[in-house]
Design a protein around this motif. Structure first.
Motif, PDB file in Angstrom:
ATOM      1  N   PRO A 145       1.226  -1.334  -0.019  1.00  0.00           N
ATOM      2  CA  PRO A 145      -0.110   0.214   0.706  1.00  0.00           C
ATOM      3  C   PRO A 145       0.813   0.858   0.352  1.00  0.00           C
ATOM      4  CG  PRO A 145      -0.567  -1.711   1.650  1.00  0.00           C
ATOM      5  CD  PRO A 145       0.253  -2.203   1.027  1.00  0.00           C
ATOM      6  N   LYS A 146       1.968   1.008   0.406  1.00  0.00           N
ATOM      7  CA  LYS A 146       3.038   2.661   0.825  1.00  0.00           C
ATOM      8  C   LYS A 146       3.596   2.448  -0.817  1.00  0.00           C
ATOM      9  CE  LYS A 146       4.060   1.608   5.589  1.00  0.00           C
ATOM     10  NZ  LYS A 146       5.224   2.118   6.860  1.00  0.00           N
ATOM     11  N   THR A 147       3.953   1.565  -1.417  1.00  0.00           N
ATOM     12  CA  THR A 147       4.050   1.798  -2.761  1.00  0.00           C
ATOM     13  C   THR A 147       3.152   2.494  -3.643  1.00  0.00           C
ATOM     14  OG1 THR A 147       6.158   0.280  -2.066  1.00  0.00           O
ATOM     15  CG2 THR A 147       5.626   0.669  -4.612  1.00  0.00           C
TER      16      THR A 147
ATOM     17  N   LEU B 249       0.499   4.210  -2.936  1.00  0.00           N
ATOM     18  CA  LEU B 249       0.256   5.974  -2.450  1.00  0.00           C
ATOM     19  C   LEU B 249       1.041   6.594  -3.207  1.00  0.00           C
ATOM     20  CD1 LEU B 249      -1.735   7.147  -0.961  1.00  0.00           C
ATOM     21  CD2 LEU B 249       0.022   6.935   1.479  1.00  0.00           C
ATOM     22  N   ALA B 250       2.782   5.665  -2.879  1.00  0.00           N
ATOM     23  CA  ALA B 250       3.895   6.712  -3.340  1.00  0.00           C
ATOM     24  C   ALA B 250       3.211   7.028  -4.956  1.00  0.00           C
ATOM     25  CB  ALA B 250       5.124   6.498  -3.507  1.00  0.00           C
ATOM     26  N   GLY B 251       3.088   5.991  -5.873  1.00  0.00           N
ATOM     27  CA  GLY B 251       2.838   6.506  -7.237  1.00  0.00           C
ATOM     28  C   GLY B 251       1.052   7.337  -7.397  1.00  0.00           C
ATOM     29  N   LEU B 252       0.501   7.721  -6.116  1.00  0.00           N
ATOM     30  CA  LEU B 252      -0.325   7.354  -6.656  1.00  0.00           C
ATOM     31  C   LEU B 252      -0.368   9.271  -6.652  1.00  0.00           C
ATOM     32  CD1 LEU B 252      -3.304   5.357  -4.665  1.00  0.00           C
ATOM     33  CD2 LEU B 252      -3.159   5.567  -7.378  1.00  0.00           C
ATOM     34  N   PHE B 253       0.839   9.558  -5.855  1.00  0.00           N
ATOM     35  CA  PHE B 253       0.923  11.038  -6.199  1.00  0.00           C
ATOM     36  C   PHE B 253       1.825  11.329  -6.884  1.00  0.00           C
ATOM     37  CE2 PHE B 253       0.910  10.692  -1.324  1.00  0.00           C
ATOM     38  CZ  PHE B 253      -0.282  11.661  -0.788  1.00  0.00           C
ATOM     39  N   ALA B 254       2.105  10.770  -8.432  1.00  0.00           N
ATOM     40  CA  ALA B 254       2.409  11.425  -9.142  1.00  0.00           C
ATOM     41  C   ALA B 254       1.468  12.548  -9.662  1.00  0.00           C
ATOM     42  CB  ALA B 254       1.797  10.699 -10.533  1.00  0.00           C
ATOM     43  N   GLY B 255       0.489  12.834  -9.237  1.00  0.00           N
ATOM     44  CA  GLY B 255      -0.578  13.602 -10.087  1.00  0.00           C
ATOM     45  C   GLY B 255      -0.276  15.026  -8.925  1.00  0.00           C
TER      46      GLY B 255
END
Length: 465
Positions: A15-17, A19-25
């Motif tokens: 989940p942390k990884t 979530l980090a990807g989801l902050f791409a925008g």
């Protein structure tokens, strides 16, 4: 074209990884979920879904990344995780978001990204005028009209992924045409080709000069009244596309089997015995893996296949099985409950390259084993000139030519042994099994003479008379 981006990683994105990807925008994006959390969506401040990320899939079957994505994307050694992000095609920023998501995931976990040049880790700035979410189609689709559910794909092989299964389900439920739009270099997997058989589904190939044609029939197409339809001449016939011309015979061949088996509905029944037996006879090994979609991710297990079919009963179950990469082999199996028992319909394709001899000599021994041990009702074996890798290009391909037909012992008994032994064709049937209840195997040719189809029609009329 669709901006699908796939991260192949040696370990599961936690989940942390993710979530980090989801902050791409950046912090202005919102996150939503679909399918009970199985799909995570990156949404614009307006709520518009831009990227849909499917739950990571653990692929334990060798060769699946190469089969579906080509050799240019190195998969991690051993089993790996396949995490797919599907970007909305209407907005260019969505494609960059998907690339940033995958790039951030692989930056943490290692692995590779397909397409290779899409991966990055930059924050993607979004325009301020993105529309409201009620103007967007479901994430599995690119265009939805009252006539068609359209999926736009730019992949080496358009596979029957879970996304594509969702698109097919949406189209079927709403009585719409599923229309898959691709560039001319794309090919279909056997499973996707099977899904497109029903009218009015289509494979729409976009030619470089912005014209369209049907990748399976060759008919020139145009967009009319909310769907792609054939361009018809004054006589009402469809016009063929020049790009659909046949390719030069490469010497590659496909051995094709259509097997029907029937079993009593007993608690002890274990399914997929006919499929496994066919694999062993024709490839020397059982299937490498199975799944309900592509990529095929689960190691082969007849008991697991049976357990899934039992959970779904009385609804039918459709599955895919693949072989070892050294001998391309792909099968689909449809399991259904009928008044006569439990029926399995298996289609199996095996690829052979130039200089490789198709395993024709094993067909009669296979038929005998299926009749003796696996409830064979019938089996049709054919040969065709087609790609060894079992994919379908948007070109004209010669139809398969029948090699043999086998009638199982119960079917022979129903037809009548004397009648079944005297078909109005030159071929003499071979008895397989006990004399008082044999299966009958009808050799039809060597796969080189298309007129054998007429022989098969005459045999079928005789057996059903």
């Amino acid at each position: 074209m669709t901006r699908d981006v796939i991260a192949l990683t040696p370990t599961m994105p936690d989940p942390k990884t993710v979530l980090a990807g989801l902050f791409a925008g950046g912090p202005d994006l919102t996150v939503g979920t679909l399918a009970n959390g199985a799909v995570v969506q990156l949404c614009a401040p307006s709520g518009l879904p831009l990227v849909s990320v499917e739950a990571p899939l653990f692929v334990q079957v060798p060769g699946e990344a190469e089969r579906l994505l080509g050799d240019g994307v190195p998969a991690p050694d051993g089993p790996f995780w396949w995490t797919e992000a599907r970007a909305a095609t209407a907005w260019e920023e969505a494609g960059r978001l998907a690339g940033s998501f995958a790039g951030r995931v692989t930056a943490v976990l290692g692995g590779s990204v397909w397409p290779p040049r899409t991966a990055h880790t930059a924050v993607v700035e979004l325009p301020a005028d993105l529309p409201a979410p009620d103007q967007a189609p479901p994430p599995a689709l690119d265009v939805l009209t009252d006539k068609a559910a359209v999926v736009i794909q730019d992949r080496p092989v358009v596979a029957m992924t879970s996304w594509m299964s969702d698109a097919l389900h949406i189209a079927t439920t709403a009585d719409l045409a599923l229309q898959i739009v691709t560039p001319p270099h794309a090919r279909l997997s056997q499973a996707t080709r099977t899904a497109l058989q029903g009218h009015p589904n289509r494979w729409v190939v976009q030619h470089p000069d912005n014209r369209y044609y049907d990748g399976l029939s060759g008919a020139v197409l145009h967009w009319q009244d909310g769907q792609f339809t054939p361009v018809r001449g004054e006589d009402g016939t469809a016009r063929p596309a020049a790009a659909f011309a046949p390719a030069t015979d490469s010497g590659e061949r496909q051995l094709l089997l259509s097997i029907r088996a029937r079993h009593s509905a007993e608690d002890s029944l274990v399914l997929a015995g006919a499929l496994e037996t066919a694999f062993r006879h024709l490839t020397g090994a059982p299937p490498a893996g199975w799944s309900t979609a592509e990529p095929v991710n689960l190691p082969w297990s007849r008991r697991q296949v049976t357990a899934l079919a039992r959970r779904r009963a009385p609804r039918p179950t459709w599955l895919i099985a693949v072989g070892n990469p050294s001998r391309p082999a792909l099968a689909t199996i449809h399991v259904s409950r009928t008044p006569a028992g439990v029926e399995e319909d298996v289609t199996l394709a095996i690829g052979f390259g130039l200089g490789e001899t198709p395993a024709v000599d094993t067909i009669a021994p296979l038929a005998e084993a299926l009749a003796a041990e696996h409830g064979l009702v019938s089996m049709l074996t054919s040969l065709r000139a087609a790609r060894r890798d079992l994919t379908i290009p948007p070109r004209w391909e010669t139809p398969p030519i029948p090699l043999a037909f086998t009638l199982g012992p119960d079917a022979v008994r129903k037809v009548g042994l004397t009648h079944a032994r005297r078909p109005p064709i030159d071929a003499t049937p071979i008895s397989l099994g006990p004399a008082d209840g044999p299966a009958l195997h009808y050799p039809l040719g060597d796969g080189s003479d298309p007129s054998v189809w007429e022989t098969l029609k005459a045999l079928t009329r005789h057996l059903t008379a």
